[in-house]
Motif scaffolding. Structure first.
Motif, PDB file in Angstrom:
ATOM      1  N   MET A  13      32.822  59.382  42.404  1.00 47.10           N
ATOM      2  CA  MET A  13      33.765  60.457  42.136  1.00 47.10           C
ATOM      3  C   MET A  13      33.182  61.456  41.146  1.00 47.10           C
ATOM      4  SD  MET A  13      37.710  60.252  40.713  1.00 47.10           S
ATOM      5  CE  MET A  13      38.205  59.096  42.007  1.00 47.10           C
ATOM      6  N   ARG A 256      41.980  59.433  38.261  1.00 50.55           N
ATOM      7  CA  ARG A 256      40.801  58.560  38.318  1.00 50.55           C
ATOM      8  C   ARG A 256      40.963  57.439  39.347  1.00 50.55           C
ATOM      9  NH1 ARG A 256      39.770  56.183  32.724  1.00 50.55           N
ATOM     10  NH2 ARG A 256      41.804  57.037  32.126  1.00 50.55           N
ATOM     11  N   THR A 260      38.068  59.210  46.234  1.00 53.70           N
ATOM     12  CA  THR A 260      37.075  60.226  45.887  1.00 53.70           C
ATOM     13  C   THR A 260      37.240  61.486  46.731  1.00 53.70           C
ATOM     14  OG1 THR A 260      35.446  58.618  45.110  1.00 53.70           O
ATOM     15  CG2 THR A 260      34.595  60.735  45.869  1.00 53.70           C
ATOM     16  N   ARG A 264      37.522  65.260  45.357  1.00 56.40           N
ATOM     17  CA  ARG A 264      36.495  66.222  45.796  1.00 56.40           C
ATOM     18  C   ARG A 264      37.132  67.493  46.360  1.00 56.40           C
ATOM     19  NH1 ARG A 264      34.415  64.085  50.922  1.00 56.40           N
ATOM     20  NH2 ARG A 264      36.300  65.173  51.627  1.00 56.40           N
TER      21      ARG A 264
END
Length: 327
Positions: A13, A256, A260, A264
């Motif tokens: 990430m 978090r 990912t 993105r």
């Protein structure tokens, strides 16, 4: 220049956020950042991310958004010194004493006041600025009026979440201990804290998002009324030009624990939007409305999946918890 601050729960990430245009990313060391271990990083992973970011002219903030006890201070400061030596650009901190201590120890680093500090009014900015903080994160229920008040109260840098909620109120992240009623979690040996049981505010695994799950409310002899303490947040768009004009210096994405690909795509979107605002070439946010709607649907879907996962995990842990309040 307005900075885009993006989450990094994994090295993958982190690399994706940097490559898509984040100016700064933030990472959490194991046991110190109020997240489950799968969304935190080992020290070696953090060093890898610092090196990757530095080689590309980007910055890394390390999240220390727990409240360390006196018995943990040696380990707490040891990690901070290690990350400083590796080239981290700053820390995101909750504990007021730690902010003041870090200011004396690391005068060259940027110190953010974490959302976990539970800022409730503009005058809190004066307090944290006096402690030595450089940037303060504003609650996501605040709008233009509160930003103006905070700017008038202090010269501290302003950081705003890139999401909003239509619900008002004073549920303060970081000052909530609701998850502790479900389970006091133990540390893992890898975190170096295997002697302690504690709440998310002390770094014990995670907040279970109790406020975001569904509840049945009512008297014992009446049909229950379904409710949520907080509504799903909406990704921010329309306010961005005005917030930039008011002097917001940093826009933050949370997530978090998100996939990912989600982070993105959000970084790519907001990089384009913020660049257009600052250049003056694309300040009409209606141009981005359709793309935002698609991202919003994905955001809400992933958020609900995460809340369901956390509450299921909490339910599974309750039966063997040494200190657990009954439901």
């Amino acid at each position: 220049m307005t900075a885009l601050l993006a989450p990094a729960g994994t090295t993958e990430m982190a690399f994706a956020a940097i490559d898509e245009g984040a100016d700064v990313i933030y990472v959490g060391p194991l046991g110190w950042s109020r997240r489950p271990y799968e969304s935190e990083m080992t020290d070696d992973e953090i060093k890898t991310v610092i090196d990757y970011a530095g080689a590309r002219g980007k910055q890394v903030r390390v999240v220390f958004n727990t409240f360390p006890s006196p018995f943990e201070m040696d380990g707490f400061l040891e990690k901070a010194r290690r990350f400083d030596a590796w080239g981290v650009s700053g820390f995101i901190v909750t504990d007021p004493g730690a902010i003041a201590l870090f200011r004396r120890m690391f005068p060259h680093l940027v110190l953010h006041v974490s959302i976990g500090s539970g800022v409730t009014n503009a005058w809190d900015a004066q307090f944290y600025r006096a402690l030595g903080a450089d940037v303060i994160i504003l609650p996501y229920r605040w709008g233009e009026e509160e930003i103006v008040e905070t700017r008038a109260a202090s010269d501290i840098g302003l950081e705003v979440f890139l999401f909003e909620t239509v619900q008002t109120g004073k549920i303060c992240p970081g000052k909530c201990i609701m998850s502790s009623y479900l389970k006091f979690r133990d540390w893992q040996e890898v975190e170096g804290k295997d002697y302690f049981y504690g709440s998310a505010n002390r770094g014990a695994k995670e907040c279970y998002r109790v406020c975001q799950t569904k509840w049945d409310f009512g008297a014992a002899d009446e049909p229950p009324t379904p409710l949520k303490l907080r509504r799903d947040a909406r990704l921010m768009l329309e306010q961005l030009p005005r917030f930039v004009d008011l002097g917001v210096e940093c826009f933050k994405l949370s997530g978090r624990e998100r996939p990912t690909a989600m982070i993105r795509d959000l970084v790519r979107f907001y990089r384009k939007v913020l660049d257009g605002i600052e250049s003056g070439e694309a300040r009409d946010m209606a141009l981005h409305a359709d793309e935002l709607a698609t991202l919003q649907a994905r955001w809400i879907s992933e958020k609900r999946k995460r809340v369901d996962t956390l509450m299921t995990r909490a339910d599974g842990l309750r039966s063997d918890a040494p200190w657990t309040a009954s439901a």
